[in-house]
Design a protein around this motif. Structure first.
Motif, mmCIF file in Angstrom:
data_model
loop_
_atom_site.group_PDB
_atom_site.id
_atom_site.type_symbol
_atom_site.label_atom_id
_atom_site.label_comp_id
_atom_site.label_asym_id
_atom_site.label_seq_id
_atom_site.Cartn_x
_atom_site.Cartn_y
_atom_site.Cartn_z
ATOM 1 N N LEU A 1 0.830 -1.202 0.000
ATOM 2 C CA LEU A 1 0.000 0.000 0.000
ATOM 3 C C LEU A 1 0.871 1.261 0.000
ATOM 4 O O LEU A 1 0.581 2.231 -0.708
ATOM 5 C CB LEU A 1 -0.933 -0.007 1.216
ATOM 6 N N ILE A 2 1.945 1.227 0.770
ATOM 7 C CA ILE A 2 2.879 2.353 0.798
ATOM 8 C C ILE A 2 3.537 2.544 -0.571
ATOM 9 O O ILE A 2 3.645 3.663 -1.082
ATOM 10 C CB ILE A 2 3.938 2.132 1.897
ATOM 11 N N ASP A 3 3.965 1.454 -1.190
ATOM 12 C CA ASP A 3 4.584 1.530 -2.514
ATOM 13 C C ASP A 3 3.589 2.042 -3.558
ATOM 14 O O ASP A 3 3.949 2.807 -4.463
ATOM 15 C CB ASP A 3 5.117 0.158 -2.932
ATOM 16 N N TYR A 4 2.345 1.622 -3.434
ATOM 17 C CA TYR A 4 1.302 2.059 -4.368
ATOM 18 C C TYR A 4 1.114 3.574 -4.312
ATOM 19 O O TYR A 4 1.033 4.252 -5.349
ATOM 20 C CB TYR A 4 -0.013 1.348 -4.028
ATOM 21 N N SER A 5 1.068 4.136 -3.105
ATOM 22 C CA SER A 5 0.909 5.586 -2.964
ATOM 23 C C SER A 5 2.112 6.331 -3.540
ATOM 24 O O SER A 5 1.952 7.396 -4.158
ATOM 25 C CB SER A 5 0.713 5.960 -1.493
ATOM 26 N N ASP A 6 3.298 5.783 -3.353
ATOM 27 C CA ASP A 6 4.501 6.399 -3.911
ATOM 28 C C ASP A 6 4.411 6.436 -5.433
ATOM 29 O O ASP A 6 4.698 7.461 -6.072
ATOM 30 C CB ASP A 6 5.728 5.605 -3.455
ATOM 31 N N ARG A 7 3.967 5.334 -6.038
ATOM 32 C CA ARG A 7 3.843 5.292 -7.496
ATOM 33 C C ARG A 7 2.808 6.297 -7.984
ATOM 34 O O ARG A 7 3.006 6.975 -9.000
ATOM 35 C CB ARG A 7 3.471 3.876 -7.952
ATOM 36 N N ARG A 8 1.704 6.400 -7.269
ATOM 37 C CA ARG A 8 0.636 7.327 -7.653
ATOM 38 C C ARG A 8 1.129 8.774 -7.633
ATOM 39 O O ARG A 8 0.869 9.558 -8.557
ATOM 40 C CB ARG A 8 -0.552 7.174 -6.692
ATOM 41 N N MET A 9 1.818 9.149 -6.557
ATOM 42 C CA MET A 9 2.292 10.528 -6.452
ATOM 43 C C MET A 9 3.331 10.855 -7.524
ATOM 44 O O MET A 9 3.296 11.927 -8.141
ATOM 45 C CB MET A 9 2.871 10.784 -5.060
ATOM 46 N N ARG A 10 4.253 9.945 -7.761
ATOM 47 C CA ARG A 10 5.278 10.196 -8.776
ATOM 48 C C ARG A 10 4.652 10.290 -10.168
ATOM 49 O O ARG A 10 5.082 11.100 -11.007
ATOM 50 C CB ARG A 10 6.343 9.101 -8.727
ATOM 51 N N LEU B 1 -3.048 19.290 -4.380
ATOM 52 C CA LEU B 1 -2.933 19.786 -5.745
ATOM 53 C C LEU B 1 -2.659 18.676 -6.760
ATOM 54 O O LEU B 1 -3.151 18.726 -7.888
ATOM 55 C CB LEU B 1 -1.814 20.821 -5.827
ATOM 56 N N LEU B 2 -1.874 17.683 -6.359
ATOM 57 C CA LEU B 2 -1.399 16.687 -7.319
ATOM 58 C C LEU B 2 -2.329 15.488 -7.456
ATOM 59 O O LEU B 2 -2.653 15.065 -8.565
ATOM 60 C CB LEU B 2 0.006 16.218 -6.927
ATOM 61 N N ASP B 3 -2.745 14.918 -6.337
ATOM 62 C CA ASP B 3 -3.607 13.732 -6.378
ATOM 63 C C ASP B 3 -4.347 13.612 -5.048
ATOM 64 O O ASP B 3 -3.915 12.888 -4.149
ATOM 65 C CB ASP B 3 -2.784 12.471 -6.644
ATOM 66 N N PRO B 4 -5.471 14.305 -4.896
ATOM 67 C CA PRO B 4 -6.190 14.289 -3.622
ATOM 68 C C PRO B 4 -6.671 12.905 -3.199
ATOM 69 O O PRO B 4 -6.890 12.672 -2.011
ATOM 70 C CB PRO B 4 -7.390 15.217 -3.873
ATOM 71 N N ASP B 5 -6.813 12.003 -4.156
ATOM 72 C CA ASP B 5 -7.390 10.687 -3.846
ATOM 73 C C ASP B 5 -6.353 9.618 -3.520
ATOM 74 O O ASP B 5 -6.717 8.483 -3.199
ATOM 75 C CB ASP B 5 -8.245 10.200 -5.023
ATOM 76 N N VAL B 6 -5.059 9.957 -3.603
ATOM 77 C CA VAL B 6 -4.050 8.941 -3.283
ATOM 78 C C VAL B 6 -4.143 8.584 -1.799
ATOM 79 O O VAL B 6 -4.329 9.461 -0.953
ATOM 80 C CB VAL B 6 -2.637 9.452 -3.637
ATOM 81 N N PRO B 7 -4.082 7.300 -1.448
ATOM 82 C CA PRO B 7 -4.148 6.928 -0.028
ATOM 83 C C PRO B 7 -3.012 7.594 0.753
ATOM 84 O O PRO B 7 -1.838 7.473 0.380
ATOM 85 C CB PRO B 7 -3.975 5.406 -0.056
ATOM 86 N N PRO B 8 -3.329 8.343 1.811
ATOM 87 C CA PRO B 8 -2.275 9.039 2.565
ATOM 88 C C PRO B 8 -1.514 8.091 3.475
ATOM 89 O O PRO B 8 -2.057 7.540 4.429
ATOM 90 C CB PRO B 8 -3.061 10.089 3.365
ATOM 91 N N ASN B 9 -0.257 7.892 3.184
ATOM 92 C CA ASN B 9 0.616 7.050 4.013
ATOM 93 C C ASN B 9 2.053 7.458 3.757
ATOM 94 O O ASN B 9 2.320 8.472 3.104
ATOM 95 C CB ASN B 9 0.364 5.558 3.737
ATOM 96 N N ALA B 10 2.988 6.689 4.272
ATOM 97 C CA ALA B 10 4.401 7.054 4.151
ATOM 98 C C ALA B 10 4.840 7.190 2.697
ATOM 99 O O ALA B 10 5.693 8.018 2.365
ATOM 100 C CB ALA B 10 5.260 6.013 4.870
#
Length: 573
Positions: free
Chosen positions: A217-226, A299-308
């Motif tokens: 889940l943490i890796d998924y959020s990192d990919r989404r933000m990048r 601003l970038l992705d409000p729906d990304v799961p917030p985590n590390a």
């Protein structure tokens, strides 16, 4: 390659977030103070055993941005071999935890069959932790020692047993010991819920599956933000804004932000910001980080799961000794209410031209922290009323700003008038919107709030922690700024005293304090606003007919109809 498919990951994600939400419900429902049980000034989250944020409830953005760094610091002091089942650790030291002293964190290890498997954490704003003024946030503080009791990570529960010595220490060093202990017990209860639910997940699946789900889940959020960063143009973007004094002086304090976008990462650089202040508006590194995380995610992705993983792509550069990263022992109590909001404004402002369709005009720009506390001689006990007041939200590209709402780094509720009058020796004379306070625009800003409180007894001290009393919240792309905030005190003899935005002073029986919060800035040229929307605002009382004509070029008749000829002439239609 992860062994967890997308559907399973979604199930596990919702499981983790449900646990965090249930923690929050438990904390709120079992708390004693009005600040938590009514205003919901608290936040909850769960972590990997290494201290990486996995899931957090939708509570206060400032709190949630702080907790990742706090838990990591706790693990440095209490590594796995020093933790035991049933432990619970308290910390509020801003130079470790990153917030201000009233925000007490509770971190609990979660064990399964003797093995550390996860961590539960929550934060609650306590109504008093000592210091030079009731509420522990005097604007006259010039060092951290003026602001109250510092807890540098101490175990309040060891091996499942409450430490009565720590409890007595807390109770005797704060003004409202009963409420503080009641809220501490609520924090313990919230983490106990997390422990039970994590163990339920492990027994349903396995330790390995839960761990792998957390990290995936943490890796998924990192990919989404990048991925979101890659969609916008590389470049350097800047903005600056000001705080209106620090409580000691009224000199403007500069906050300057430079944002650099580099392929799939972002740096936020605060070089050029003013040196740390003498008064308590200094923002710790943790608070500054939380602001950057919140604004960029929004601003970038409000729906990304917030985590590390959400924040791994963000580099923060906050020079030591400045208003955004002070040296010990600078006071910090008021940064949460004001400096955090201004930092956020500078990030939104810097990226407005790059992302106009996602950007927002300036909101009211302060949490408008307000407290009244003292010794109630009738009931023979200390009372502490603390509240932050909503204001106008900044307008967006496709909608008006919301009216009288908490914005950006805060997300708490109001204290109902009935609760205030039942709990404290106060009379609430009115609680309403501030008509005419919205910044005009194609989409108008939200309007501010007004609350008028009369004190019914003597011996109390008030503290106001506000801003935007001089500098209007700015509009975007031709939108006008919102009306500024104000605070007045009316004496029993009719004398009216006007306060600056930051004040700590004694108040007397029959004194009446009136607070008005700022309106949000407008978005787009006001004359482009739909005529029917202008008429509706006049009917609702948000703007006057004079404002409709002056700002929007709309003429409204006495019977609340549009004077089409005059309006067409003004708008050159």
């Amino acid at each position: 390659m992860s062994k967890i498919d997308g559907i399973t990951l979604e199930v596990m994600k919702n499981s983790f977030y449900t646990i965090a939400e249930e923690m929050g419900v438990t904390l709120i429902k079992t708390a004693l103070s009005t600040n938590i049980k009514d205003r919901v000034d608290c936040s909850t989250a769960i972590y990997t055993k290494e201290g990486e944020l996995v899931a957090q409830a939708e509570h206060v953005p400032l709190h949630l941005g702080l907790m990742p760094s706090v838990v990591k610091e706790i693990l440095k002091m209490y590594p796995e071999d020093k933790l035991s089942p049933g432990d619970a650790i308290l910390i509020n030291d801003p130079y470790i935890s990153g917030s201000h002293l009233p925000d007490i964190f509770m971190i609990s290890p979660i064990f399964y069959k003797g093995q550390l498997v996860a961590l539960a954490s929550n934060i609650a704003h306590h109504v008093d932790v000592g210091g030079m003024a009731p509420g522990s946030m005097s604007v006259k503080a010039t060092e951290i020692f003026h602001e109250g009791l510092r807890l540098p990570a101490i175990r309040v529960r060891k091996n499942g047993k409450l430490d009565e010595e720590v409890i007595r220490l807390l109770e005797k060093n704060v003004r409202t010991g009963e409420e503080v202990l009641g809220d501490i017990y609520a924090q313990l209860a919230a983490n106990t819920v997390a422990e039970k639910r994590i163990i339920d997940l492990i027994e349903k699946y396995s330790i390995e599956h839960v761990w792998e789900s957390m990290h995936e889940l943490i890796d998924y959020s990192d990919r989404r933000m990048r991925s979101a960063i890659k969609e916008i143009k590389n470049g350097v973007y800047t903005f600056e804004d000001y705080l209106e004094g620090d409580g000691i002086t009224e000199d403007n304090i500069l906050i300057k932000t430079k944002i650099e976008i580099m392929d799939d990462s972002i740096s936020v650089d605060f070089h050029g910001s003013d040196k740390q202040s003498k008064g308590p508006v200094n923002s710790t590194h943790g608070v500054t980080s939380a602001c950057a995380f919140y604004a960029l995610k929004s601003l970038l992705d409000p729906d990304v799961p917030p985590n590390a993983g959400t924040y791994k792509c963000i580099e923060l550069i906050a020079p030591k000794g400045t208003i955004v990263n002070p040296n010990f022992p600078a006071p910090v109590s008021n940064a949460n209410a004001n400096t955090s909001q201004r930092i956020t404004d500078t990030i939104f402002g810097a990226l407005a031209d790059l992302l106009p369709e996602r950007s927002m005009a300036a909101c009211s720009g302060t949490m408008t922290g307000f407290s009244i506390g003292g010794f109630d001689h009738i009931n023979r006990k200390y009372l502490s009323y603390i509240e932050t007041y909503g204001g106008g939200q900044g307008a967006l590209s496709d909608m008006d700003g919301m009216d009288g709402v908490h914005t950006n780094m805060t997300n708490t509720l109001n204290t109902p008038v009935e609760v205030i009058e039942q709990t404290f020796p106060f009379q609430v004379n009115n609680y309403c919107y501030v008509d005419g306070s919205a910044g005009a625009g194609k989409h108008r800003g939200g309007v501010g709030l007004q609350r008028e409180i009369k004190l019914l007894t003597d011996g109390f001290t008030m503290t106001l922690m506000a801003d935007r009393e001089k500098n209007s919240p700015w509009g975007l792309f031709g939108g006008l700024g919102g009306k500024t905030s104000s605070c007045t005190l009316q004496k029993e003899n009719g004398e009216v005293i006007h306060f600056s935005s930051k004040v700590t002073r004694e108040i007397e029986k029959n004194d009446t304090v009136t607070l008005r919060t700022a309106g949000g800035g407008g978005y787009g040229r006001p004359e482009e606003r739909e005529i029917e929307s202008v008429l509706q605002d006049v009917i609702l009382g948000f703007i006057s007919t004079e404002q409709a004509k002056k700002d929007y070029k709309v003429v409204i008749n006495n019977d609340f109809t549009i004077n089409e000829e005059a309006t067409g002439h003004l708008r050159n239609v």
